[in-house]
Design an enzyme around this catalytic site. Structure first.
Site: not given
Ligand code: NOJ
Length: 494
Positions: A38, A58, A71, A96, A141, A185-186, A324, A326, A395
């Site tokens: 990212q 790509h 990229d 992190r 990740h 991750n997740e 994590n 949200y 997160e």
């Molecule tokens: C969790 C993910 O780990 C992360 O890569 C992502 O950008 C965020 N959620 C937000 O969507």
């Protein structure tokens, strides 16, 4: 004491109590997170191998809203010193970030370790430590080496060994300087969306998603055991995987049972094998999947069974609970013939559950509904399911598509979510030890490309130097982190 003095004393006491309620324990840690694909860019520098994301975008740019890719992204491969400055300016305790597997191991295997890759992550780790910022390092990740995807990726049982080999190399290089590790991750979004064709490697197979769930969890366990046996005695660090959990609640009373199944399917599938005393798949889910697979004509469950040995290998592979979180959803049964939206966001087709929002929940960009109480519920659920564990929020964050540096929506999100974290700590006695804001800087937000901004800092993606600029939320988060209190002013960006 006369009445006026008594009154003043009671006011002071109320104020002290109010301030205490707004304060985090002195040892509570604040940090920020990013991930390699990212932000890093430099997708083909030196001897770096191709990841599934490099490969897919790509050939299939169309799966990203703005047809972009990683990229160049935030060019953090070259600008990492600036990133460290931003974290230091906010006075944060930890950062992190993740290691890009094919940057370190160009073939995916341990036969070749990239010197440039090792130097890059070594410099980043040393640079953070020199500024008093603890590195929290994620091993996976979502950038599987394409060379391993070509061999079946996470659906190949050998992926467990491949990951353990990679983890051993990372620990050998950096365990002397890193105390906190996240293996995967997740797992849900490392297995489900990739096998629904939504994200890399964009293969459509419900069987694939469930095979991946088994082997990715075993890979986590194998990496945990490598650290535990070969590195922990000397370095004493802590390892976990980053679990993802929305808060789910039934839409109506009749949806109670389905909500339990939805929680099992989306969340406990990954936490139960590690944190429960029994181990293995959550029993309700295991029975449901066996029956569903039978009805669909399979000879065995699509959710592959664990052997007794595998159950033992997985159970207890944590030193803390990394979560994590949200957003929240309500759960209801799908009507007959009802179409499903995006997996995990709008519905869970495997169990016929539709996921929706409530009118009183706020809204950030896209899927992110704002329900601060949700984080408290999730923290309590962890405690009720698995006991009094040390919990680290790895997160949490807010998205918008605005260029306005006065990002009041993000400030409000952090304020209201952190209030609920405090309630979980003070009222519910959940042992939460840290909070991680996603994200340090605006970055490549997977299917949304650069249209969805999560950063505390804005990045000018039209500027070759990828200029970073603080948003108001950076100053707000800095005040919270420095004072370990929510009793701070909402500052505006200048
Ligand atoms: C969790 C993910 O780990 C992360 O890569 C992502 O950008 C965020 N959620 C937000 O969507």
């Amino acid at each position: 004491m006369n009445r006026t003095r008594l009154y003043i004393l009671s006011l002071i006491l109320a104020l002290v109590a109010e301030i205490a309620c707004q304060s985090f324990p002195p040892e509570f840690q604040f940090g920020v997170a990013t991930s390699s694909y990212q932000i890093e860019g430099a997708w083909n520098v030196s001897d770096k191998g191709e990841s599934i994301w490099d490969h897919l975008l790509h050939i299939r740019p169309d799966i990203i809203a703005d047809l972009s890719n990683g990229d160049v992204a935030c060019d953090s491969y070259h600008l990492w010193k600036q990133d460290i400055d931003l974290i230091a300016d906010m006075g944060l305790d930890f950062y992190r970030f993740s290691i890009n597997w094919p940057r370190l191991l160009p073939t995916g295997f341990p036969n070749k370790v990239s010197e440039d890759g090792a130097r890059y992550y070594g410099n980043l780790i040393d640079g953070l430590r020199a500024r008093g910022i603890a590195p929290v390092v994620t091993l996976y990740h979502w950038e599987l080496p394409q060379s391993l995807q070509d061999l079946g990726g996470w659906t190949n049982p050998l992926s467990v060994e491949w990951f353990a080999d990679y983890a051993r190399i990372v620990f050998t290089l950096f365990a002397d300087r890193v105390d906190t590790w996240i293996t995967i991750n997740e797992p849900i979004f490392a297995c489900e969306s990739p096998y629904r064709g939504i994200v890399a490697p964009a293969i459509v197979s419900d069987v694939g998603a469930l095979l991946c769930s088994k082997y990715i969890m075993l890979a986590h366990a194998a990496a945990y055991r490598v650290y535990d046996e070969e590195f922990k005695p000397q370095y004493g660090g802590q390892v976990s995987f980053a679990h993802h959990e929305f808060w789910f609640e039934p839409k109506t009373d009749k949806d109670q049972e389905l909500t339990e199944l939805a929680r099992d399917y989306a969340f406990s599938r990954f936490s139960y094998p590690v944190y429960s005393t029994e181990g293995g798949w959550p029993p309700l889910l295991e029975a449901y999947m066996a029956e569903k697979s039978r009805i669909e004509g399979y000879t065995r469950s699509k959710l592959p069974a664990f052997t007794a040995e595998e159950i033992k290998l997985l159970k207890g592979t944590y030193d803390f609970f990394a979560i994590n979180h949200y957003t929240s959803r309500t759960v209801r049964a799908a009507l007959s013939g009802e179409e499903f939206g995006i997996f995990g966001i709008d519905g869970l087709d495997e169990i016929g559950a539709v996921l929706e929002s409530k009118p009183e929940w706020g809204s950030a960009l896209g899927w992110l509904k704002v329900n601060p109480e949700g984080i408290r519920h999730v923290l309590n659920r962890i405690k009720h399911q698995y006991g009094d564990l040390k919990v680290m929020i790895t997160e949490s964050g807010y998205s918008d598509d605005s260029d306005d540096l006065n990002d009041v929506g993000r400030i409000d999100y952090y304020k209201t979510y952190l209030e609920q974290v405090l309630l979980a700590i003070n009222e519910d006695k959940v042992n939460v030890v840290g909070y991680t804001a996603w994200s340090l800087i605006d970055n490549f937000e997977w299917n949304s490309g650069y249209q969805s901004h999560f950063g505390l800092y804005a990045v000018d993606f039209s500027d070759p130097s990828r200029k970073r600029t603080a948003k108001a939320s950076a100053r707000y988060y800095e005040s919270v982190a420095r004072t370990k209190s929510l009793d701070v002013e909402n500052l505006t960006a200048n």
